[in-house]
Design a protein around this motif. Structure first.
Motif, PDB file in Angstrom:
ATOM      1  N   GLU A   1       9.892  -1.182   3.839  1.00  0.00           N
ATOM      2  CA  GLU A   1       9.402  -2.247   4.633  1.00  0.00           C
ATOM      3  C   GLU A   1       9.985  -2.579   5.915  1.00  0.00           C
ATOM      4  O   GLU A   1       9.709  -3.248   6.779  1.00  0.00           O
ATOM      5  CB  GLU A   1       9.369  -3.447   3.754  1.00  0.00           C
TER       6      GLU A   1
ATOM      7  N   GLY B   1       6.014   0.832   6.435  1.00  0.00           N
ATOM      8  CA  GLY B   1       5.534   0.053   5.329  1.00  0.00           C
ATOM      9  C   GLY B   1       5.606   0.818   4.097  1.00  0.00           C
ATOM     10  O   GLY B   1       5.108   1.918   4.196  1.00  0.00           O
TER      11      GLY B   1
ATOM     12  N   ASP C   1       1.179   0.608   5.960  1.00  0.00           N
ATOM     13  CA  ASP C   1      -0.094  -0.280   6.242  1.00  0.00           C
ATOM     14  C   ASP C   1       0.402  -1.013   7.727  1.00  0.00           C
ATOM     15  O   ASP C   1      -0.251  -2.090   7.989  1.00  0.00           O
ATOM     16  CB  ASP C   1      -0.403  -0.924   5.084  1.00  0.00           C
ATOM     17  N   LYS C   2       1.552  -0.560   8.270  1.00  0.00           N
ATOM     18  CA  LYS C   2       1.994  -1.536   9.408  1.00  0.00           C
ATOM     19  C   LYS C   2       2.374  -0.522  10.591  1.00  0.00           C
ATOM     20  O   LYS C   2       2.713   0.650  10.392  1.00  0.00           O
ATOM     21  CB  LYS C   2       3.134  -2.230   9.236  1.00  0.00           C
TER      22      LYS C   2
ATOM     23  N   GLN D   1      -0.576  -5.119  11.601  1.00  0.00           N
ATOM     24  CA  GLN D   1      -1.223  -4.778  10.255  1.00  0.00           C
ATOM     25  C   GLN D   1      -2.286  -3.817  10.352  1.00  0.00           C
ATOM     26  O   GLN D   1      -3.131  -4.252  10.998  1.00  0.00           O
ATOM     27  CB  GLN D   1      -1.478  -6.080   9.521  1.00  0.00           C
TER      28      GLN D   1
END
Length: 139
Positions: free
Chosen positions: A53, A67, A71-72, A86
């Protein structure tokens, strides 16, 4: 210009190889834990559970995705600044910045290196410009 973390042995080795091979000056910042003066200072970067993250591994020619679920990402805003987004809800990898390790303007490296000073953003690490590789980490 480069940044790595002492315990990312593979990344650090490659970063130092790229710096040594670079024609001209090369600056490498190595984030290193010191048990006496800053024990645990880089825990948010080195902890296995938090790393995905907080660490964005930049690779030349690839979009800036990170991520745990990938997803980022990092995209360029209309005003030229960069932001963390995002993925989903209409935002795809094609909307993200594709890392250019040979970018001709130092402003690109400057933006990456100052991501750590933005809320909800990453800290670049590795080599980022003019023949360099980079990964970014969130603090």
């Amino acid at each position: 210009m480069a940044r790595s973390v002492d315990v990312f042995q593979g990344h650090l080795k490659e970063t130092l190889k790229h710096a040594a091979a670079h024609k001209g000056s090369a600056y490498v910042e190595i984030l290193q834990n010191c048990n006496i003066f800053n024990d645990g200072a880089w825990f948010s970067l080195t902890d296995r559970d938090a790393r995905s993250e907080h660490v964005l591994q930049l690779e030349h020619g690839k979009p800036m995705v990170f991520g745990k679920n990938r997803d980022k990402g990092i995209r360029r805003k209309p005003d030229g600044d960069i932001e963390v987004v995002q993925l989903g809800n209409g935002i795809t990898e094609s909307d993200l910045i594709v890392h250019d390790a040979h970018h001709p303007r130092p402003a690109y490296a400057f933006q990456l290196s100052h991501m750590e000073h933005r809320p909800t953003s990453q800290r670049p690490s590795g080599s980022s410009v003019r023949g360099a590789r980079c990964h970014a980490t969130k603090t």
